[in-house]
Design an enzyme around this catalytic site. Structure first.
Site, PDB file in Angstrom:
ATOM      1  N   GLU A  79       0.649  -1.021  -0.443  1.00  0.00           N
ATOM      2  CA  GLU A  79      -0.086   0.340   0.238  1.00  0.00           C
ATOM      3  C   GLU A  79       0.716   0.915   0.654  1.00  0.00           C
ATOM      4  O   GLU A  79       1.916   0.782   0.537  1.00  0.00           O
ATOM      5  CB  GLU A  79      -0.887   0.188   1.475  1.00  0.00           C
ATOM      6  N   CYS A 137       3.423   8.590   1.636  1.00  0.00           N
ATOM      7  CA  CYS A 137       4.357   7.073   2.582  1.00  0.00           C
ATOM      8  C   CYS A 137       4.049   6.492   1.653  1.00  0.00           C
ATOM      9  O   CYS A 137       2.923   5.714   1.540  1.00  0.00           O
ATOM     10  CB  CYS A 137       2.028   7.316   3.864  1.00  0.00           C
ATOM     11  N   CYS A 150       5.192  -7.589   7.720  1.00  0.00           N
ATOM     12  CA  CYS A 150       6.582  -6.604   8.625  1.00  0.00           C
ATOM     13  C   CYS A 150       6.804  -8.217   9.806  1.00  0.00           C
ATOM     14  O   CYS A 150       5.858  -8.722  10.331  1.00  0.00           O
ATOM     15  CB  CYS A 150       6.117  -5.808   9.323  1.00  0.00           C
ATOM     16  N   CYS A 182       4.305  -5.971  16.000  1.00  0.00           N
ATOM     17  CA  CYS A 182       3.649  -5.134  16.509  1.00  0.00           C
ATOM     18  C   CYS A 182       1.933  -5.097  16.938  1.00  0.00           C
ATOM     19  O   CYS A 182       1.064  -5.694  15.942  1.00  0.00           O
ATOM     20  CB  CYS A 182       3.703  -3.348  16.432  1.00  0.00           C
ATOM     21  N   CYS A 204      -0.999  -2.270  15.658  1.00  0.00           N
ATOM     22  CA  CYS A 204      -0.691  -2.592  13.690  1.00  0.00           C
ATOM     23  C   CYS A 204      -1.091  -3.450  12.976  1.00  0.00           C
ATOM     24  O   CYS A 204      -0.676  -4.982  12.731  1.00  0.00           O
ATOM     25  CB  CYS A 204       0.519  -2.315  13.602  1.00  0.00           C
ATOM     26  N   GLY A 237       5.451  -1.751   6.671  1.00  0.00           N
ATOM     27  CA  GLY A 237       7.088  -2.663   6.447  1.00  0.00           C
ATOM     28  C   GLY A 237       7.831  -1.622   7.652  1.00  0.00           C
ATOM     29  O   GLY A 237       7.953  -0.759   8.019  1.00  0.00           O
ATOM     30  N   GLU A 238       8.944  -2.080   8.701  1.00  0.00           N
ATOM     31  CA  GLU A 238      10.172  -1.552   9.561  1.00  0.00           C
ATOM     32  C   GLU A 238      11.158  -1.035   8.187  1.00  0.00           C
ATOM     33  O   GLU A 238      12.122  -2.519   7.896  1.00  0.00           O
ATOM     34  CB  GLU A 238      10.463  -2.782  10.353  1.00  0.00           C
ATOM     35  N   LEU A 270       7.711   5.372  19.908  1.00  0.00           N
ATOM     36  CA  LEU A 270       7.784   4.863  21.149  1.00  0.00           C
ATOM     37  C   LEU A 270       6.764   4.283  22.090  1.00  0.00           C
ATOM     38  O   LEU A 270       6.303   3.600  22.376  1.00  0.00           O
ATOM     39  CB  LEU A 270       8.232   6.295  21.528  1.00  0.00           C
ATOM     40  N   HIS A 271       5.478   5.132  21.387  1.00  0.00           N
ATOM     41  CA  HIS A 271       4.082   4.788  22.390  1.00  0.00           C
ATOM     42  C   HIS A 271       4.324   4.458  23.725  1.00  0.00           C
ATOM     43  O   HIS A 271       2.819   3.582  24.353  1.00  0.00           O
ATOM     44  CB  HIS A 271       3.482   3.299  21.792  1.00  0.00           C
ATOM     45  N   ASN A 292      -5.225   3.863  15.410  1.00  0.00           N
ATOM     46  CA  ASN A 292      -6.749   3.221  13.847  1.00  0.00           C
ATOM     47  C   ASN A 292      -6.784   1.701  14.410  1.00  0.00           C
ATOM     48  O   ASN A 292      -6.214   1.281  14.725  1.00  0.00           O
ATOM     49  CB  ASN A 292      -6.161   3.835  13.115  1.00  0.00           C
ATOM     50  N   CYS A 299      -2.129   1.728   8.884  1.00  0.00           N
ATOM     51  CA  CYS A 299      -0.268   1.199   8.413  1.00  0.00           C
ATOM     52  C   CYS A 299      -0.723  -0.068   7.938  1.00  0.00           C
ATOM     53  O   CYS A 299      -1.334  -1.026   8.699  1.00  0.00           O
ATOM     54  CB  CYS A 299       0.898   1.081   8.894  1.00  0.00           C
TER      55      CYS A 299
HETATM   56  N1  SAH Z   1       7.368  -0.149  10.768  1.00  0.00           N
HETATM   57  C1  SAH Z   1       7.930   1.241  11.337  1.00  0.00           C
HETATM   58  C2  SAH Z   1       6.958   2.037  10.367  1.00  0.00           C
HETATM   59  C3  SAH Z   1       5.375   1.769   9.555  1.00  0.00           C
HETATM   60  S1  SAH Z   1       4.777   2.215  11.049  1.00  0.00           S
HETATM   61  C4  SAH Z   1       7.231   2.407  12.672  1.00  0.00           C
HETATM   62  O1  SAH Z   1       7.036   1.274  13.533  1.00  0.00           O
HETATM   63  O2  SAH Z   1       7.694   2.885  12.915  1.00  0.00           O
HETATM   64  C5  SAH Z   1       4.675   3.356  11.485  1.00  0.00           C
HETATM   65  C6  SAH Z   1       3.560   4.848  12.480  1.00  0.00           C
HETATM   66  O3  SAH Z   1       2.456   3.814  12.133  1.00  0.00           O
HETATM   67  C7  SAH Z   1       4.072   3.721  13.472  1.00  0.00           C
HETATM   68  O4  SAH Z   1       4.636   5.193  13.952  1.00  0.00           O
HETATM   69  C8  SAH Z   1       3.011   2.952  13.925  1.00  0.00           C
HETATM   70  O5  SAH Z   1       3.784   2.591  15.184  1.00  0.00           O
HETATM   71  C9  SAH Z   1       2.033   3.686  14.027  1.00  0.00           C
HETATM   72  N2  SAH Z   1       0.801   2.687  13.724  1.00  0.00           N
HETATM   73  C10 SAH Z   1       0.827   1.236  13.304  1.00  0.00           C
HETATM   74  N3  SAH Z   1      -0.476   0.649  13.707  1.00  0.00           N
HETATM   75  C11 SAH Z   1      -1.087   1.606  13.864  1.00  0.00           C
HETATM   76  C12 SAH Z   1      -2.665   2.239  14.399  1.00  0.00           C
HETATM   77  N4  SAH Z   1      -3.230   0.738  14.290  1.00  0.00           N
HETATM   78  N5  SAH Z   1      -2.924   3.225  14.523  1.00  0.00           N
HETATM   79  C13 SAH Z   1      -2.009   4.219  15.170  1.00  0.00           C
HETATM   80  N6  SAH Z   1      -1.212   3.913  14.788  1.00  0.00           N
HETATM   81  C14 SAH Z   1      -0.246   3.186  13.782  1.00  0.00           C
HETATM   82 FE1  SF4 Z   2       5.181  -2.399  13.777  1.00  0.00          FE
HETATM   83 FE2  SF4 Z   2       6.245  -0.762  11.649  1.00  0.00          FE
HETATM   84 FE3  SF4 Z   2       6.296  -3.334  11.679  1.00  0.00          FE
HETATM   85 FE4  SF4 Z   2       3.915  -2.188  12.027  1.00  0.00          FE
HETATM   86  S1  SF4 Z   2       5.035  -1.530  10.500  1.00  0.00           S
HETATM   87  S2  SF4 Z   2       4.638  -4.235  12.520  1.00  0.00           S
HETATM   88  S3  SF4 Z   2       4.521  -1.162  13.631  1.00  0.00           S
HETATM   89  S4  SF4 Z   2       7.150  -1.960  12.780  1.00  0.00           S
END
Ligand code: SAH
Ligand code: SF4
Length: 349
Positions: free
Chosen positions: A92, A110, A117, A121, A124, A167-168, A223-224, A298, A341
């Site tokens: 996407e 974006c 990934c 997390c 996500c 992805g990371e 960070l979260h 989200n 994402c």
């Molecule tokens: N992997 C990287 C970049 C992609 S995710 C990372 O984790 O930073 C981009 C951002 O979207 C990250 O800050 C992630 O924590 C956040 N994110 C992922 N799923 C989400 C959700 N369901 N609601 C809000 N933010 C989310």
């Molecule tokens: Fe975590 Fe970013 Fe990968 Fe989603 S895309 S699992 S937020 S590292």
């Protein structure tokens, strides 16, 4: 399979042309066609002879991304594209428009760096899919080119690229950096380094490498949470790279680049949105060149948490502000088109 042209460096294209007995300026013509005109088929390269176009088409694939679905939010400001890759996998890309009354509109793309990934997390959608494969540098670049082409059709160009899609990026470090370097190349698009933001879950060796790069793009950290126990439960990679190590790497990045780091914080109701946690966050980031981006969660299919209320989010923001932290609440965008994402490619729509 043919080599993908957006995977090629300028030098690689030049070498191929030299081997074919072509003059070197042809490489510039091809590069401009790819990175200034955003041409996606060899036939469009009318600056070249028919024979050369044919040879190029035989040698290289010109596109890896097949547009499969385009979803537009009702306000038209967020557009999400689902692309199918040659091996059948889906990724996407999201294009966001920010109209302004008194100055030029901004457009941010974006982009994704992997299919799925590996970081897992919990909140996500991409993490819930698991890891499928890395994208190549060309597949990362083509997402930008596709959006640039769309914008160019209405006489516009985009302002920023955020590496915050699926992805990371630091788990696919070389391809991601190679894509940024090529988009930054003065011979082509010449997108300034400051227009890129790379977001990482906190892969410490990646942050350390990134600080040493010649191209100094912006860094964002997901960070979260302020304590390792909660963060590890949301972001399992925290067990390997705990908060203290991530922040130390961020301090080194700022020392080296004099740039501030953005910290992302997805607000989950009753999990990480209390006034105490806001105080602790302000304390944790004290003395750092930092900005905090609050994002209401989200909702995703496989995560039970809910988004914090607007009231709670504003109270959290107010505490950070009182403590002198630079911060903002990111607009909720594209909820109805699953613009979070990985939500589209994971099939949760
Ligand atoms: N992997 C990287 C970049 C992609 S995710 C990372 O984790 O930073 C981009 C951002 O979207 C990250 O800050 C992630 O924590 C956040 N994110 C992922 N799923 C989400 C959700 N369901 N609601 C809000 N933010 C989310
Ligand atoms: Fe975590 Fe970013 Fe990968 Fe989603 S895309 S699992 S937020 S590292």
């Amino acid at each position: 399979m043919k080599a993908f042209i957006y995977d090629q460096s300028y030098e690689a294209i030049l070498n191929t042309l030299t081997a074919w007995g072509e003059p070197s300026y042809r490489a510039d013509q091809i590069w401009k066609g790819l990175y200034e005109r955003f041409w996606s088929t060899p036939e469009q390269f009318t600056t070249l002879s028919k024979e050369l176009r044919k040879k190029l088409g035989d040698e290289y694939a010109f596109s890896h991304l097949r547009e499969e679905r385009v979803l537009r939010a009702k306000d038209g400001l967020t557009v999400k594209i689902l692309f199918r890759l040659p091996d059948g996998k889906a990724i996407e890309t999201v294009l966001m428009h920010y109209p302004f009354r008194n100055r030029q509109d901004r457009h941010t793309v974006c982009i994704s760096t992997q299919v799925g990934c590996a970081m897992g997390c919990t909140f996500c959608a991409t993490g819930q899919m698991g890891f499928q494969r890395h994208l190549s540098s060309g597949e990362i670049i083509e997402q930008v080119i596709y959006c640039a082409r769309q914008l160019a059709e209405s006489g516009q160009s985009f302002t920023n690229v955020v590496v915050m899609g699926m992805g990371e990026p630091f788990h696919n470090y070389e391809a991601t950096l190679e894509a940024i370097r090529r988009l930054n190349d003065p011979k082509g698009m010449e997108m300034g380094a400051r227009r890129f933001t790379v977001s990482t879950v906190g892969v410490v060796p990646g942050i350390r490498h990134f600080a040493q790069e010649e191209i100094q793009a912006n860094l964002a950290i997901s960070l979260h949470a302020v304590d390792d126990e909660l963060r590890s439960s949301m972001l399992p990679i925290n067990k390997k790279y705990p908060i203290r190590e991530v922040l130390n790497a961020c301090r080194q990045y700022t020392e080296k680049t004099s740039r501030r780091v953005t910290f992302e914080w997805a607000l989950v109701k009753d999990v990480n949105d209390t006034p105490q946690q806001a105080q602790q966050l302000a304390h944790l980031l004290r003395g750092m060149l930092a900005h905090v981006n609050l994002i209401p969660l989200n909702p995703t299919e496989k995560f039970a948490g809910e988004a914090s209320s607007e009231e709670r989010a504003k109270a959290f923001l107010a505490i950070l502000e009182e403590n002198g932290l630079s911060c903002s609440i990111r607009l909720r965008r594209g909820i109805e088109i699953q613009a979070g994402c990985g939500q589209l490619a994971s099939g949760s729509w």
